[in-house]
Structure formats: structure tokens, C-alpha cells
Scaffold this active site. Sequence first.
Site, PDB file in Angstrom:
ATOM      1  N   GLU A 280       0.824  -1.204   0.000  1.00 30.49           N
ATOM      2  CA  GLU A 280       0.000   0.000   0.000  1.00 30.49           C
ATOM      3  C   GLU A 280       0.865   1.263   0.000  1.00 30.49           C
ATOM      4  O   GLU A 280       0.428   2.332  -0.432  1.00 30.49           O
ATOM      5  CB  GLU A 280      -0.946  -0.020   1.217  1.00 30.49           C
TER       6      GLU A 280
ATOM      7  N   LYS B 224     -14.313   0.999  -3.615  1.00 33.68           N
ATOM      8  CA  LYS B 224     -15.339   1.443  -2.656  1.00 33.68           C
ATOM      9  C   LYS B 224     -16.446   2.196  -3.371  1.00 33.68           C
ATOM     10  O   LYS B 224     -17.634   1.978  -3.098  1.00 33.68           O
ATOM     11  CB  LYS B 224     -14.715   2.344  -1.596  1.00 33.68           C
TER      12      LYS B 224
ATOM     13  N   HIS C  48       6.505 -27.237  -1.078  1.00 33.09           N
ATOM     14  CA  HIS C  48       5.790 -28.322  -1.753  1.00 33.09           C
ATOM     15  C   HIS C  48       4.663 -27.781  -2.634  1.00 33.09           C
ATOM     16  O   HIS C  48       3.818 -28.543  -3.092  1.00 33.09           O
ATOM     17  CB  HIS C  48       5.263 -29.309  -0.708  1.00 33.09           C
TER      18      HIS C  48
HETATM   19  O1  PA5 Z   1      -3.066   1.714   5.898  1.00 31.78           O
HETATM   20  C1  PA5 Z   1      -4.172   2.201   5.715  1.00 31.78           C
HETATM   21  O2  PA5 Z   1      -4.367   3.426   5.761  1.00 31.78           O
HETATM   22  C2  PA5 Z   1      -5.378   1.338   5.494  1.00 31.78           C
HETATM   23  O3  PA5 Z   1      -5.043   0.018   5.311  1.00 31.78           O
HETATM   24  C3  PA5 Z   1      -6.339   1.447   6.655  1.00 31.78           C
HETATM   25  O4  PA5 Z   1      -5.699   1.062   7.827  1.00 31.78           O
HETATM   26  C4  PA5 Z   1      -7.589   0.597   6.458  1.00 31.78           C
HETATM   27  O5  PA5 Z   1      -8.214   0.940   5.254  1.00 31.78           O
HETATM   28  C5  PA5 Z   1      -8.557   0.785   7.608  1.00 31.78           C
HETATM   29  O6  PA5 Z   1      -8.889   2.139   7.737  1.00 31.78           O
HETATM   30  P1  PA5 Z   1      -9.594   2.697   9.023  1.00 31.78           P
HETATM   31  O7  PA5 Z   1      -8.689   2.531  10.179  1.00 31.78           O
HETATM   32  O8  PA5 Z   1      -9.870   4.126   8.705  1.00 31.78           O
HETATM   33  O9  PA5 Z   1     -10.862   1.903   9.212  1.00 31.78           O
END
Ligand code: PA5
Length: 449
Positions: free
Chosen positions: A289, A424, A310
Site C-alpha cells: 500500500e 469502494k 511443496h
Molecule cells: O493503511 C491504511 O491506511 C489502510 O489500510 C487502513 O488502515 C484501512 O483501510 C482501515 O482504515 P480505518 O482505520 O480508517 O478503518
Amino acid sequence: MKHIGLDIDNMLPFAGKEALAALQKDLYYHYQVLINKTGRGNNFLGWMELPVNSDPALADSIEQDMRYLKDRVEVVVVAGIGGSYLGARAVIEALTNPFSSYCNKKEHPVILYAGHHLSESYMARLLEFLQSRSYALVVISKSGTTTEPAIAFRLLKKQLEAKHGKAGARERIIAITDKSRGALKSLADTEDYKTYVIPDDVGGRFSVLSPVGLLPIALAGINIRELLEGAAAQYAICHASAEFGENPAALYAACRNLLYRMGKPVEVLVNYEPSLFYMGEWWKQLFGESEGKMQRGIFPATVNFTTDLHSMGQYLQDGLRILFETVLSVAETPARVSLEEEPSNLDGLNFLAGTSLTRINHMAETGTLLAHVDGGVPVMRITIPELNAFHIGELLYFFEFACALSAYILEVNPFDQPGVEAYKANMFALLGKPGYENEAAAIRKRLNW
Ligand code: PA5
């Protein structure tokens, strides 16, 4: 004091010492940008000081909650997703006994997870399981609006309130969210839940050393002070110098970028301990990410050895040569389980008599490393002296620092994630969320609905 380290002996022959040395200048520049907080996304660098600036009152409060809940509930359900889920799970699975949930006498509640997907069958079974058990809920969301944990929390809260009434449920619910924004914050204020704040300048995937990770980790019975001490030790190493010989995280960031530039866009994180499976999941999110944007980024993949030797072993040995490996190499532990000689030797294993499983696992690790290097795969090893809270704390900080630095070398902002919004918008349009009418009409046309 032992620390985690990085061994690049089996990567260097592929990249060459000169190429690595040539990268030092580039690395030094990005290191300064990170340390001086002048780079992209620099309003999200609060994670850097979490191990050293952590308010002592925070650990006290978390440990107080731990003691309170430990005597009252058998299970704690942690509802969160992505950065609000994976760090805690990675540490809990690395450091707790996977069989303890089957024991009758437990010192700490069993930690279960929800809100990290949308499976109805999982939720139905979880609700059924919890019906006859005493449990508490920890709901975690920085934005306070993420769909998956919000749905899970609504369902679990309803069941908890049906069991204990609103007041009883309140004593068993803790929310971790933003200090002022989001639906979860308003809900927690209205219902008067105990709340922990996620600092503004700490993003989801860099939040494991904030209450987001520390509360669930403490509830599982892990010493969060040792975890923070380990992270602080790595902080000191990372911040002291950018020299490769003195800063393994900087060296790791440089090496993976060097391999990427050489046409190796896939990094495979390897473990030989099943308890590190979720460390790999957390690492994938952290790097994936943070780096995968602007059509760039090293693709993070994981394998669990020897299990996956394996299944994936063939590809790694012999498939497309686009990858490199980073092995989480845990030092050999004192023997607890060894093979004994058997007179009949029907299984042919007498050659292992007197050998511990940890030794056999290490020989598998060394043998595999040599074979993969021979097969054209550069391999780095992150050496971990022992699987304990201190070294896991070190490992978390090592990866966070290396990730931020590596993303800067790639010239992307490590702290945003614009790409995750695309799915989303479609999902909300399909589900009829107000405000998504235009997108819904476009999708209906596209799908001929
Ligand atoms: O690293 C990030 O920003 C995301 O993976 C968030 O942690 C994830 O989308 C969850 O978001 P939130 O804590 O706002 O629910």
C-alpha cells in the site's frame, strides 16, 4: 544486547558491490529527507517517534484495561481491517501459543477477529460461537467510516447489548479512533465508550505501535513495554546513521531498490515459522500500500516454508526470474523436540537420531537458500535472534523505517493510498449508498442491468 540484522551475502553477487556503493549517495539524500521530515506525506510521520515518545500513561491505561478484562471475559473480538487489524494480529500470532485457545485454563482472553472481510458465513458462526461466551469488543478505525468493521461492530454490539444490556455492554467495549472525526467517534461519544485516540499524524499501516496495535497485543498477554523497547532500540539504530554497515534498515531499502532496478519487481518474504504468517500479511500491506502507485513499486509476496516448498518451490527454483527473496531467519533455539533412534528404522529416519526439529528446519533453510541462489534468485536474510516481544518490536520498526525510505527512493508518497478508493465507489454505488446515484447509473449501463 543482540539486535536483528541483515545478511546480503547471497544478494550481493547478483547486484555487485559497486552498484550498491553507487546507490549510497541516492540513499543518503532520501534518508535526510525522511529524518528531517521534508518529503512527501510528511504530515504522516508521527509513527517515527511512537517508540520513544509514547506517553507512559498510555501503557498504564492499556494494562489496566487488560487486567480488568482478563478476569471478566474469555474472548476479545477485535474489529478492524488493514492497518487497523494486521499489525496487532502479526504480533499476537508471532508471540502466543496457537493451541492456548483449546486449553481449559487460560491466563488471557482468546483474541478473535472480525470486520476484516464481509463473509456472512464467518459472521454467522462467530455470533453463534459468542452467544454462549463472555466476550468484549475492541473496534478500531481511524476514519471511523470503514464499511467492514462498521458492519461487524453493529452486529456484535447488538448481540452484546442483548446479553448484558447497554450498561453491561459499555463495560465491555473499547473504541480506538480519531480524536474528533468520523462516525465511530460520534458513536463512541454518544454511547460513552472508553476510547483511545489514533494520533492525526499516524496512518493506518504505520499504527501498530499506537493504541491500534498495543491494546489488542496487551489483551493477548504480551508485554507491550518490551515491544516498545525493541522498537526504540531499532529507532536508535535507524536514526544514528545512514551508513549501510550501521543501519540494516537503510541497507535493506537500498538493496531491494537495486534489485528492482535490475528487473526484479517481485519480493518474496519467506518464513520458516508458522507463527510468522501474519507478520508476512502485515509486511505485504505495509509495502504494497505504501509503494504500489504511479505505476511503480515492488510487488510484495509471501511464502511459508517448508510448507510452500511443496507448492511454490518449483516456481521459485525454476520459474520466471523476476523475483528476489527476503528470509525471516530466526536463530536456532535450544532443542525441545528431537528425534530418537528406533531399532526397526522402518521410516528410514535414524540418520536424524539426536537431531532437534529446530536444527532440521535450519538445514532446510540453508539448503533452500543455496538452491534458490543457484537457481538465479538473489536472497537476503533478516536475522532475528529470538522470537520475543523485544525483537518483534525491533522488526516492526525496521520494516516501517525501511518501507518509508524505500518508497522515497522510488519517489512515491509512502503515506497515501488513492488507489483503494476505486472499489469502494463501485461497491457503494451498487449497494445504493446515498450520494452515489451517478456512479450507480453508469455501472448499470456498463453491466446491462
Ligand atoms: O493503511 C491504511 O491506511 C489502510 O489500510 C487502513 O488502515 C484501512 O483501510 C482501515 O482504515 P480505518 O482505520 O480508517 O478503518
